[in-house]
Design a protein around this motif. Structure first.
Motif, short mmCIF file in Angstrom:
data_model
loop_
_atom_site.label_atom_id
_atom_site.label_comp_id
_atom_site.label_asym_id
_atom_site.label_seq_id
_atom_site.Cartn_x
_atom_site.Cartn_y
_atom_site.Cartn_z
N UNK A 1 0.86 -1.19 0.00
CA UNK A 1 0.00 0.00 0.00
C UNK A 1 0.89 1.24 0.00
N UNK A 2 0.93 1.92 -1.16
CA UNK A 2 1.94 2.96 -1.33
C UNK A 2 1.65 4.21 -0.48
N UNK A 3 0.38 4.43 -0.12
CA UNK A 3 0.07 5.62 0.66
C UNK A 3 0.29 5.40 2.16
N UNK A 4 0.51 4.15 2.55
CA UNK A 4 0.75 3.85 3.96
C UNK A 4 2.25 3.79 4.23
#
Ligand SMILES: Nc1ncnc2c1ncn2[C@@H]1O[C@H](COP(=O)(O)OP(=O)(O)O)[C@@H](O)[C@H]1O
Ligand SMILES: [Mg+2]
Lengths: 287, 244
Positions: B91-94
């Motif tokens: 999960x790139x936004x996490x």
């Protein structure tokens, strides 16, 4: 000067309503890819429940709490009863929300009539206060305060809790969340509950702001809610917070300084312009 | 071989009217590494996704004795499966820490093991996963599966694809460590790595099982591995790349 201040605060108050509608819409779309056209209906349910309770001498804070609770329950019932059985059938899901969005106002006018019902505004909130020479209605402050509280609560929920983490991850990649052993459908119900609560709260506060409730309020606020969601980027609560301020202010000032109604139009023009320059606004989950 | 942990029979997958798997048979041994091989497009990823219920499937998938066709993905995974998807599924936004926390299922997650194998993940705990290199993202993806001591099977889909040789070694070591504790189903194009890790192998071709048997035997048979895996010059180079 005092006109500018009054318009500014009123714009912020409207923006607060838009935010309450848009934050839930945005979360629901971001996580589930469902454009919830029933969101305005949830607002109306909250508005009428708050109005009903306030007219039965509940006292405003308690009435607002009651309205929010009823809206939350309605949202959960909507998700469990209509959205979930249509999981993996997105077209039917949207149609179902459109149906609810049309049926609820019809139901409300069948029960309480199509005319606006006067909202019993409590004395303290009916007055005005003076801000930089302008006489500003107190209810604007209540609206902005409520939106700020909801914004803060959402940020804490999304940033600090396990459920919030699941929602943020699900907005990115739902399938991968399930592949980690997480039942993402629970998060669906949860965002519906949160979105429904915020919309119902907006309904109660809209009664305060407009001084009355009517069956069509939900649909008209929903349109601006959608505008805010698209501008802010789908799935982004922070984006919605910024966009709602812009939309509320532009609308107020344009309506005042040009022909009434042009403000509403200018908001739509602004949306179109933004989408041309930054089309990622539409698929903002990536941005 | 003792009775297999995962037993796939006649697995069929149809996506958008297109038949992708026509009947895959696959056994994963209750210990060590089982390699799933085949040319690009043979159906390896779809097989794995079918096993996990990420695509609609028919046939039989018995895991630890229970039929899992008909279960949802999270129900299957909760029975103790760690999954490293082909695209890494990070999960790139996490942040790195949030990615790992999301994967926690055990009350006592094995952070000591994850940080021992991938010290970088500890240093970068607060960094957004989207700003990591491909190799570091792969460490997150593998770290997620090592976190749960309760896992009884790890499925890794081309975990070394596109990684620098140094990182390939790091990933190989981690897979080796994982395989000591829990059976691994490894989809892999790097034949040097397959030779080093896998006892058994299953080869797919055109959505069907084309071969199954000891990995060493297939890899020793140049003629056979050439027809089944299309091993040419390019694959040889890749295979050597993994030896560093
Ligand atoms: N979601 C999908 N929709 C349509 N075709 C797909 C889909 N997933 C895979 N395929 C096709 O199925 C075949 C097998 O793909 P895949 O399982 O990814 O093979 P492998 O992992 O062995 O390279 C390929 O021809 C691929 O194009
Ligand atoms: Mg593949």
């Amino acid at each position: 000067m005092s006109t500018v201040v009054l318009l500014g605060v009123t714009g912020l108050g409207l923006g607060a309503l838009y935010f309450l509608v848009a934050s839930g819409l945005s979360l629901i779309f971001g996580l589930m890819d469902v454009l919830n056209f029933a969101h305005g209906a949830l607002l109306s349910v909250g508005a009428y429940a708050t109005w009903w309770a306030a007219s039965h001498s509940f006292g405003f804070p308690l009435a607002l709490l009651f309205g929010t609770a009823v809206g939350t329950l309605a949202a959960v019932a909507l998700e469990l009863g209509l959205i979930r059985p249509l999981y993996r059938r997105p077209r039917e899901q949207v149609l179902a929300t459109v149906g609810v969005g049309l049926a609820v106002p019809a139901l409300l006018s069948a029960i309480w009539g199509a005319d606006a019902r006067t909202f019993p505004v409590p004395g303290v909130l009916a007055g005005t206060f003076t801000l930089v020479g302008a006489s500003v209605p107190v209810n604007r402050l209540v609206l902005v305060g409520a939106a700020l509280v909801v914004l803060l609560a959402l940020r804490l929920f999304l940033g600090r809790t396990r459920h919030g983490l699941v929602v943020r991850a699900g907005v990115e990649d739902r399938a991968m969340v399930t592949a980690l052993g997480i039942d993402v459908r629970k998060a669906f119900t949860l965002v519906f509950a949160i979105g429904g609560a915020a919309a119902a709260l907006a309904g109660g506060l809209a009664g305060l702001y407009f001084g009355s409730v009517d069956p069509t309020q939900g649909s008209s606020l929903l349109i601006f809610g959608f505008v805010v969601v698209v501008m802010g980027g789908l799935g982004s609560v922070g984006g919605a917070a910024v966009a709602c301020v812009v939309v509320g202010l532009v609308q107020q000032f344009a309506n005042y300084y040009s022909t009434a109604g042009l403000g509403d139009l200018s908001v739509v023009v602004m949306l179109a312009a933004l989408l041309l320059v930054r089309p990622s606004g539409l698929t903002g989950r990536l941005a | 071989m003792t009775s297999p942990l995962l037993c796939v029979r006649d697995l069929k997958v149809v996506i958008g009217g297109r038949h992708i798997l026509h009947g895959v048979d696959l056994d994963v041994a209750a210990g060590g590494v089982t390699a799933l091989l085949g040319r690009n497009g043979a159906g390896k990823t779809t097989t794995v996704r079918g096993v996990l219920g990420l695509v609609p499937r028919t046939g039989s998938v018995r895991y630890g004795g229970d039929e899992t066709v008909g279960m949802t993905t999270h129900q299957i995974v909760r029975r103790g499966i760690g999954y490293v998807p082909e695209d890494r599924g990070v999960f790139v936004a996490l942040t790195v820490a949030e990615n790992l926390r999301l994967a926690e299922r055990d009350p006592d997650p094995a952070y000591d093991l994850v940080h021992e194998l991938f010290p970088e993940l500890k240093q970068r705990a607060r960094q957004q996963a989207g700003t990591l290199s491909g190799g570091q993202q792969q460490m997150v993806a593998i770290g997620r599966t090592l976190l749960n001591r309760g896992n009884r099977l790890v499925i890794a889909d081309e975990p070394t694809k596109g990684l620098a040789p140094r990182v390939v070694t790091e990933v190989a070591v981690a897979l080796e460590r994982a395989a000591q504790a829990v059976p691994v189903l490894l989809v892999e194009q790097n034949l040097a790595l397959v030779r080093r890790l896998a006892a058994h192998c299953v080869v797919l071709a055109d959505g069907r099982t084309a071969h199954a048997g000891p990995a060493a035997e297939l890899l020793a048979d140049t003629e056979k591995s050439k027809t089944l895996l299309g091993v040419g010059r390019r694959a040889d180079v890749t295979a050597r790349g993994g030896d560093h």
